[in-house]
Design an enzyme around this catalytic site. Sequence first.
Site, PDB file in Angstrom:
ATOM      1  NE  ARG A  98     -26.581   9.261  -2.504  1.00  0.00           N
ATOM      2  CZ  ARG A  98     -25.506  10.275  -2.383  1.00  0.00           C
ATOM      3  NH1 ARG A  98     -25.594  11.255  -3.538  1.00  0.00           N
ATOM      4  NH2 ARG A  98     -24.281  10.286  -1.765  1.00  0.00           N
TER       5      ARG A  98
ATOM      6  CG  HIS B  22     -27.430 -15.590 -13.644  1.00  0.00           C
ATOM      7  ND1 HIS B  22     -28.289 -15.754 -12.863  1.00  0.00           N
ATOM      8  CD2 HIS B  22     -28.054 -15.773 -15.072  1.00  0.00           C
ATOM      9  CE1 HIS B  22     -29.648 -15.529 -13.657  1.00  0.00           C
ATOM     10  NE2 HIS B  22     -29.384 -15.522 -14.720  1.00  0.00           N
TER      11      HIS B  22
ATOM     12  CE  LYS C  27     -17.355   5.446  -7.998  1.00  0.00           C
ATOM     13  NZ  LYS C  27     -18.242   6.508  -8.320  1.00  0.00           N
TER      14      LYS C  27
END
Length: 300
Positions: free
Chosen positions: A68, A121, A170
Amino acid sequence: MMSEVTTHQAQDDARNEDILIYVDGRIVPKNEATVSVYDSGFMLGDGVWEGLRLYDGKWAFMDEHIDRLFEAAKAIDLDIGMDRKGVISALLDTQNANGMTSNAHARLMVTRGIKVRPFQHPSLSQQGPTFVIIMEHSQPKIPRPITLATVPHQRGLPMTQDPKLNSHSKLNCILACIAAQKAGADEALMLDVHGFVNTTNACNFFIVKKGAVWTSTGDYCMNGITRQKVIDLCRANDILVFERNFSLVDTYSADEAFLTGTFGAQTPVSTIDGRQIGSGELGPMTKRLRSLYKDLVDRA
């Protein structure tokens, strides 16, 4: 309001003041484990992470967690800078340096690295990734079931920020948790874009109704490894399990509710929006699934 509790609450352990942390190939004391203020993760939340738990000398479901991590890195076009063998070696080296054998939690964090200028960027990150492993002695200690409050913040559509991604960004979940605390609960229950019950700010969410286990479709939430293990355990042990859309009406009348995650495995929920769920305590199905999960971890 009751004393504050979180789904990641652990027993105090003085040894964590002296842990060693992996930072870009070096294992250093906690007070020396720093990254640049120009780091992409600090500046913009540009990075991915993975959590693993150590039981009796083994990292539970390690291959799936490492898979993952690499999938998340590929999704954001981030080169971790090492292969699977290298990541696992760094994890084990950190474990050995800390002398940890069980009841430990590791957080692997990879960012796009140090920027040459403080702007967005990605081409400004030119020094390669930053890779950190924080490993703590960690025995879950939740003194009572978790209370939840439904919040307006959603885990939304993948074209905004895919909720299946373990991103360093988050803020959406943090704001959800703050809203729940303002409402007098421990953590947040979040709905999906259609108003169906989805997940919490930190964990996957399940209910139990008439002997059947329900969870969301998984379309709008992190498809957690512990979540999937619980679903698999239900199927292997003749427990009816549904991945389906369901509403708050279904939730309030549940016999039990619990959360799943790498840290706490299966954490009971007592109330949602002030409504007691079942007995308000650890229910028999949650207790059974905890036992089945422990057996699975022991066999893995």
